[in-house]
Design a protein around this motif. Structure first.
Motif, short mmCIF file in Angstrom:
data_model
loop_
_atom_site.label_atom_id
_atom_site.label_comp_id
_atom_site.label_asym_id
_atom_site.label_seq_id
_atom_site.Cartn_x
_atom_site.Cartn_y
_atom_site.Cartn_z
N ILE A 117 3.25 2.51 -10.97
CA ILE A 117 2.16 1.80 -10.29
C ILE A 117 2.79 0.55 -9.73
CG2 ILE A 117 -0.16 0.86 -10.46
CD1 ILE A 117 -0.55 2.44 -13.01
N ALA A 118 2.86 0.47 -8.42
CA ALA A 118 3.67 -0.54 -7.74
C ALA A 118 3.00 -1.91 -7.71
CB ALA A 118 3.99 -0.08 -6.33
N ASN A 119 3.77 -2.89 -7.28
CA ASN A 119 3.27 -4.26 -7.22
C ASN A 119 2.55 -4.56 -5.92
OD1 ASN A 119 5.42 -5.75 -5.30
ND2 ASN A 119 6.49 -4.28 -6.60
N ASN A 120 2.68 -3.71 -4.93
CA ASN A 120 1.97 -3.93 -3.67
C ASN A 120 1.67 -2.59 -3.01
OD1 ASN A 120 4.68 -3.42 -3.14
ND2 ASN A 120 4.69 -4.60 -1.25
N SER A 121 0.94 -2.64 -1.92
CA SER A 121 0.52 -1.41 -1.25
C SER A 121 1.72 -0.71 -0.62
CB SER A 121 -0.53 -1.71 -0.17
OG SER A 121 0.01 -2.58 0.81
N CYS A 122 1.58 0.57 -0.37
CA CYS A 122 2.66 1.38 0.18
C CYS A 122 3.04 0.88 1.58
CB CYS A 122 2.22 2.84 0.24
SG CYS A 122 3.50 3.96 0.87
N GLY A 123 4.36 0.86 1.84
CA GLY A 123 4.83 0.44 3.15
C GLY A 123 5.82 1.42 3.74
N LEU A 124 5.74 2.69 3.33
CA LEU A 124 6.72 3.68 3.79
C LEU A 124 6.58 4.02 5.26
CD1 LEU A 124 6.64 6.17 0.76
CD2 LEU A 124 8.44 4.52 1.32
N CYS A 125 5.36 4.11 5.74
CA CYS A 125 5.12 4.50 7.13
C CYS A 125 4.39 3.36 7.86
CB CYS A 125 4.27 5.77 7.21
SG CYS A 125 4.98 7.18 6.33
N LYS A 126 4.89 3.01 9.02
CA LYS A 126 4.27 1.92 9.80
C LYS A 126 4.03 2.40 11.23
CE LYS A 126 6.43 -1.66 6.96
NZ LYS A 126 7.27 -2.88 6.94
N PRO A 127 2.74 2.58 11.58
CA PRO A 127 1.57 2.40 10.71
C PRO A 127 1.31 3.63 9.86
CG PRO A 127 0.83 3.03 12.88
CD PRO A 127 2.33 2.91 12.97
N CYS A 128 0.53 3.45 8.81
CA CYS A 128 0.10 4.56 7.98
C CYS A 128 -0.80 5.46 8.82
CB CYS A 128 -0.65 4.03 6.77
SG CYS A 128 -1.36 5.31 5.69
N THR A 129 -0.72 6.78 8.59
CA THR A 129 -1.53 7.71 9.38
C THR A 129 -3.02 7.52 9.13
OG1 THR A 129 -1.32 9.41 7.65
CG2 THR A 129 0.29 9.45 9.45
N ARG A 130 -3.36 6.89 8.02
CA ARG A 130 -4.78 6.61 7.77
C ARG A 130 -5.29 5.55 8.74
NH1 ARG A 130 -7.39 5.07 1.84
NH2 ARG A 130 -9.56 5.63 2.33
#
Length: 206
Positions: A117-130
């Motif tokens: 459970i990470a310390n911040n929100s996911c940043g793998l994809c920029k921008p997120c597809t959502r």
């Protein structure tokens, strides 16, 4: 609880980072779970698959993982002398802490077959597809990790109870001279090594 320090080199400075870790039960962390902790006012709300609205809770996510390694990194802002404003110092410190902590916890997750459970929100994809609405699903579901906030864990209460460490929330008018990042690694079995041995093994690479 274990405490130690390490130094990390950045392009502009060498920073001393303080580390606190504790191995505890998942049941103990459930009492820090709050409903609707993330709010629509957050810029990540409904814009990342790792963020609300979703129906996942910490209790559900932690099912089958009775143990938890909680790690907290913090560093004092007066080490960052190459910028003047407190806001910039906090931003720089948060970026460094989250990067180092994420690197450590990802490696521990792999080595101990845990669930991060990470310390911040996911940043793998920029921008997120959502956010872009280019797809109706996450492109990297195996790599995406939820944050403590998104699963409803109150980091302020957890840090005080486990580490006697004060953190400042976004909605609190608290001025602190340090920045903090925390993460949780869920484990199926208690590790044979102490938390000192587990974490210090990988800190040299941070």
């Amino acid at each position: 609880m274990s405490e130690f320090t390490f130094t990390t080199q950045t392009p502009s400075a060498k920073l001393l980072i303080n580390v606190k870790t504790v191995l505890t039960s998942t049941k103990r962390l459930i009492k820090f779970e709050k409903q609707h902790f993330c709010q629509p006012s957050c810029h990540n709300y409904n814009n990342k698959w790792s963020c609300p609205p979703h129906n996942l809770t910490f209790s559900q996510y932690a099912k089958g993982y009775p143990c938890a390694l909680v790690a907290l990194f913090y560093c004092h802002l007066d080490q960052i002398t190459y910028v003047k404003t407190l806001a910039m110092k906090k931003r720089i410190a948060n970026t460094i802490l989250r990067s180092r902590l994420n690197k450590l916890m990802r490696q521990l997750e792999k080595n101990y077959a845990g669930r991060l459970i990470a310390n911040n929100s996911c940043g793998l994809c920029k921008p997120c597809t959502r956010k872009s609405k280019s797809q109706s699903y996450c492109k990297k579901p195996q790599e995406m990790r939820y944050s403590l906030d998104s699963l409803g864990l109150n980091v302020t209460e957890m840090s005080l109870a486990l580490f006697d460490h004060q953190t400042a929330r976004h909605n609190q008018k608290v001025s602190l001279n340090y920045a903090t990042a925390a993460a949780v690694l869920l484990l199926k079995h208690p590790p044979d090594e102490s938390t000192d041995q587990i974490v210090s093994t990988f800190l040299s690479g941070c």
